[in-house]
Design a protein around this motif. Structure first.
Motif, PDB file in Angstrom:
ATOM      1  N   TYR A 284     -17.169 -91.282 -19.209  1.00 35.41           N
ATOM      2  CA  TYR A 284     -17.912 -90.231 -19.356  1.00 35.41           C
ATOM      3  C   TYR A 284     -17.776 -88.680 -20.420  1.00 35.41           C
ATOM      4  O   TYR A 284     -18.675 -88.251 -20.790  1.00 35.41           O
ATOM      5  N   PHE A 285     -16.325 -88.313 -20.883  1.00 33.51           N
ATOM      6  CA  PHE A 285     -16.161 -87.328 -22.158  1.00 33.51           C
ATOM      7  C   PHE A 285     -16.504 -87.852 -23.630  1.00 33.51           C
ATOM      8  O   PHE A 285     -17.576 -87.411 -24.070  1.00 33.51           O
ATOM      9  N   PHE A 286     -16.819 -89.456 -23.567  1.00 31.81           N
ATOM     10  CA  PHE A 286     -17.820 -90.172 -25.221  1.00 31.81           C
ATOM     11  C   PHE A 286     -19.519 -89.834 -25.265  1.00 31.81           C
ATOM     12  O   PHE A 286     -19.725 -89.582 -26.015  1.00 31.81           O
ATOM     13  N   PHE A 287     -19.460 -90.574 -24.152  1.00 28.39           N
ATOM     14  CA  PHE A 287     -21.175 -90.481 -23.539  1.00 28.39           C
ATOM     15  C   PHE A 287     -22.169 -90.010 -22.629  1.00 28.39           C
ATOM     16  O   PHE A 287     -22.808 -89.034 -22.988  1.00 28.39           O
ATOM     17  N   GLU A 288     -21.162 -88.829 -21.921  1.00 29.04           N
ATOM     18  CA  GLU A 288     -22.205 -88.002 -20.707  1.00 29.04           C
ATOM     19  C   GLU A 288     -21.465 -86.674 -21.547  1.00 29.04           C
ATOM     20  O   GLU A 288     -22.688 -85.306 -20.966  1.00 29.04           O
TER      21      GLU A 288
ATOM     22  N   THR B 118     -20.175 -83.122 -23.030  1.00 31.78           N
ATOM     23  CA  THR B 118     -21.301 -82.436 -24.327  1.00 31.78           C
ATOM     24  C   THR B 118     -20.367 -81.419 -25.038  1.00 31.78           C
ATOM     25  O   THR B 118     -19.596 -81.049 -24.346  1.00 31.78           O
ATOM     26  N   GLY B 119     -20.148 -81.458 -27.115  1.00 32.67           N
ATOM     27  CA  GLY B 119     -19.258 -80.461 -27.641  1.00 32.67           C
ATOM     28  C   GLY B 119     -17.874 -80.824 -26.738  1.00 32.67           C
ATOM     29  O   GLY B 119     -17.203 -81.933 -27.486  1.00 32.67           O
ATOM     30  N   ALA B 120     -16.657 -79.479 -27.022  1.00 34.33           N
ATOM     31  CA  ALA B 120     -15.727 -80.030 -27.139  1.00 34.33           C
ATOM     32  C   ALA B 120     -15.051 -80.907 -26.470  1.00 34.33           C
ATOM     33  O   ALA B 120     -13.991 -81.503 -25.928  1.00 34.33           O
ATOM     34  N   LEU B 121     -16.025 -80.841 -25.166  1.00 31.44           N
ATOM     35  CA  LEU B 121     -15.222 -81.729 -24.076  1.00 31.44           C
ATOM     36  C   LEU B 121     -14.841 -83.376 -24.396  1.00 31.44           C
ATOM     37  O   LEU B 121     -14.835 -84.290 -24.365  1.00 31.44           O
ATOM     38  N   LYS B 122     -16.163 -84.016 -25.611  1.00 30.07           N
ATOM     39  CA  LYS B 122     -15.870 -85.308 -26.093  1.00 30.07           C
ATOM     40  C   LYS B 122     -14.179 -85.244 -26.641  1.00 30.07           C
ATOM     41  O   LYS B 122     -13.979 -86.949 -26.515  1.00 30.07           O
ATOM     42  N   ALA B 123     -13.813 -84.563 -27.099  1.00 26.32           N
ATOM     43  CA  ALA B 123     -12.673 -84.451 -27.896  1.00 26.32           C
ATOM     44  C   ALA B 123     -11.286 -84.944 -26.909  1.00 26.32           C
ATOM     45  O   ALA B 123     -10.403 -86.623 -27.165  1.00 26.32           O
TER      46      ALA B 123
END
Lengths: 290, 185
Positions: A236-240, A242-247
Motif C-alpha cells: 500500500y505504502f509503495f504503490f498507493e 502518496t508523498g511522505a507516506l511512501k517512505a
C-alpha cells in the motif's frame, strides 16, 4: 500477547479500509495483485475459495494444497536420505541424523528417560518433523501459509497424542487405576478432592489436548496475520500512498523481514513445545505416582 | 481467544469464520495427510535410518572392544615377557653362581690333587734316593771289602820291600780307586 497487540493494528487498518475493498474476499491473490486500496489481513485468509469439491466434505482448497505439497516434500526428502543412508554419513544424512538425534536426546529421552522413550521416539520424531514442515510453509514464498494455521491439522495431531497417552496409561494401570491415579492423586486430604478432582479431570481429558492444538494454531494464525499486515502495508505504502507516506513502506518492509525471521523461530519453537508437552503427557500417563 | 473472536467480528462482510472450530473437510484432509506421513515415517523412513544408526553404533562398539582386546593382549604379552626376563635373569645369576662355586671347587680340588701329587713325587724321589743310597752303601761295603782285600793281598804279594815300594803301591791303589770312582760316575 501478540494477538492482542495485533488487534489494535487491525482495528486501525480496518478503519482505514473502504467497505468496497474489504468485501473483496479473494484472499491471498486479492491482496497480492489487487491495487484498489489497502487490504487488511483478515481471518478469511484461512478460508480461501475451494479448488475442488466445493461445499462437500472433500472440499480441497489452497491450504490443503499447501499441506499436500509440504507432506510430499517432507516424505520425499527424508525418503531420499533414508534410501541412500550409509554408515559414514554424507552432508544431507548428517543433518537428518542431527534432527533425529535432537528429538530423541533433547526432548523425548530428556523427559522420559532412555528406556521408556524407545517406543515413543519414532512417532514423536515424525510429529516434530511434520510440525516443522507445516509451520515453515508460512514463510516459504508462494506457499505463504502455515499448514498448521488451520485448526484441523493441530486438532488431529493433538487427538493422536491424546488417544496415545490415554491408551498407554490405561494399558499400564488399568482403567480404574489410571482414573484413580489421575483424578484422585494420593497424599491429599479427602475434602480437597472436591476441588482437585474436577480440575484434574479438565486437565487430563480436555485442557491438555485442547491447549496443544490451540497453542499451535493460534501461533501460526497470528504469525500469518502479522506477515500479511507487514507486506500488505508495504504494498500500500509503495504503490498507493502518496508523498511522505511512501517512505513508511521501508519501515513496514523491514518489519516484514524481521517478522519472517521471527516466524521461522516460532515455527521451530512451536514444534519443540508441542513434542515436549506430548512427551510430558505420555510420561505422566506411565508414571507410577501422579 | 477473545482477540480471535474480535478478529472474526471484524470480518464485517460475508461469512464469519471461527478459527477454533474445524471445518469437516479440514479434519478429513488433515487426517489423510497426517496418517500418510506417520505411516511413511514410522513404517519405512525411520526404521531405515535407525538401521544405519544401529549398524554404525555396532561398528564403533565392535572397534572399541577390538581395541580393548588388543590392548589386553599386549598387556598380557608384556607381563609375560617381563616375567620371562626376570626368570632369565635369575637363571643367569644362578648359573653364574654355580659356575663360580664349581670353579672354586675345581681349583681347590686340583690344588689338593697337585699337592698330593707333589708329595707323592717327593716321597718317591726320597724313596729312590734312599734306595740308591742303600744300594751305594751295600755296593760300597762289598767293594770296600774286596778292595781292602785286594790291596792287602797286593801289599802282601809285593813283600813289602821298602818304603818306596810301599809308597808306590799305595799310590797305585789310590789311582785305581780314583779311576774306578770316575768310571762309575
Amino acid at each position: 500477547m501478540r494477538i492482542l497487540a495485533l488487534e489494535g493494528a487491525l482495528h486501525a487498518a480496518v478503519a482505514q479500509t473502504s467497505d468496497d475493498a474489504s468485501s473483496d474476499s479473494s484472499g491471498f491473490f486479492g491482496w497480492l495483485f489487487g491495487s484498489d486500496g489497502f487490504h487488511a489481513p483478515s481471518i478469511s485468509e484461512f478460508y480461501p475459495d475451494a479448488l475442488a469439491f466445493a461445499g462437500t466434505i472433500f472440499e480441497f482448497n489452497r491450504i490443503e494444497l499447501v499441506r499436500v505439497i509440504a507432506a510430499f516434500f517432507m516424505i520425499l526428502i527424508f525418503w531420499l536420505v533414508a534410501r541412500s543412508a550409509k554408515i559414514v554419513p554424507g552432508r544431507g544424512q548428517a543433518v537428518v541424523e542431527m534432527v533425529l538425534d535432537f528429538v530423541r536426546v533433547q526432548i523425548v529421552e530428556e523427559v522420559m528417560g532412555k528406556e521408556r522413550a524407545k517406543r515413543f521416539v519414532p512417532f514423536l520424531t515424525t510429529l516434530f518433523i511434520a510440525i516443522v514442515f507445516f509451520n515453515m510453509t508460512g514463510v516459504i514464498p508462494f506457499l505463504n501459509i502455515a499448514g498448521t494455521s488451520l485448526i484441523g491439522l493441530p486438532i488431529i495431531m493433538a487427538l493422536w497424542v491424546y488417544v496415545m497417552y490415554l491408551s498407554v496409561g490405561i494399558k499400564k494401570h488399568g482403567l480404574g487405576g489410571y482414573l484413580k491415579a489421575n483424578l484422585f492423586p494420593p497424599g491429599v486430604p479427602k475434602p480437597i478432592y472436591l476441588l482437585l478432582t474436577p480440575i484434574e479431570f479438565l486437565q487430563v481429558f480436555i485442557l491438555r489436548p485442547a491447549t496443544l492444538a490451540l497453542r499451535l494454531a493460534a501461533n501460526m494464525i497470528a504469525g500469518h496475520l502479522l506477515l500479511v499486515l507487514c507486506f500488505a502495508a508495504t504494498q500500500y505504502f509503495f504503490f498507493e500512498a502518496t508523498g511522505a507516506l511512501k517512505a513508511a513502506g521501508v519501515v513496514s518492509l523491514a518489519a516484514g523481514f524481521g517478522f519472517t525471521l521471527f516466524e521461522i523461530f516460532v515455527a521451530l519453537l512451536q514444534a519443540y513445545v508441542f513434542v515436549m508437552l506430548s512427551s510430558v503427557y505420555l510420561n505422566m500417563a506411565l508414571e507410577e505416582e501422579h | 481467544m477473545l482477540s480471535l473472536s474480535t478478529i472474526v467480528l471484524a470480518e464485517s462482510e460475508g461469512t464469519t469464520y471461527n478459527p477454533i472450530i474445524p471445518a469437516p473437510y479440514d479434519l478429513l484432509w488433515s487426517t489423510v495427510i497426517f496418517v500418510v506421513i506417520v505411516v511413511a515415517f514410522v513404517k519405512f523412513i525411520l526404521p531405515k535410518l535407525q538401521k544405519v544408526l544401529d549398524e554404525r553404533a555396532e561398528l564403533i562398539e565392535g572397534g572399541i572392544s577390538k581395541a580393548e582386546k588388543a590392548q589386553a593382549e599386549a598387556a598380557a604379552a608384556l607381563e609375560e615377557y617381563t616375567a620371562q626376563l626376570t626368570e632369565a635373569r635369575a637363571e643367569a645369576a644362578r648359573i653364574r653362581e654355580d659356575a663360580r662355586a664349581e670353579a672354586t671347587q675345581i681349583l681347590s680340588e686340583s690344588r689338593d690333587k697337585a699337592s698330593v701329587e707333589a708329595e707323592r713325587i717327593a716321597a718317591t724321589a726320597q724313596k729312590q734316593i734312599e734306595a740308591e743310597r742303600q744300594q751305594a752303601v751295600v755296593s760300597l761295603r762289598t767293594e770296600v771289602g774286596s778292595l781292602a782285600t785286594e790291596l792287602a793281598s797286593k801289599i802282601v804279594g809285593e813283600a813289602l820291600a821298602d818304603d818306596a815300594r810301599q809308597q808306590r803301591i799305595v799310590n797305585g791303589f789310590l789311582d785305581d780307586l780314583e779311576s774306578t770312582v770316575k768310571a762309575e760316575a
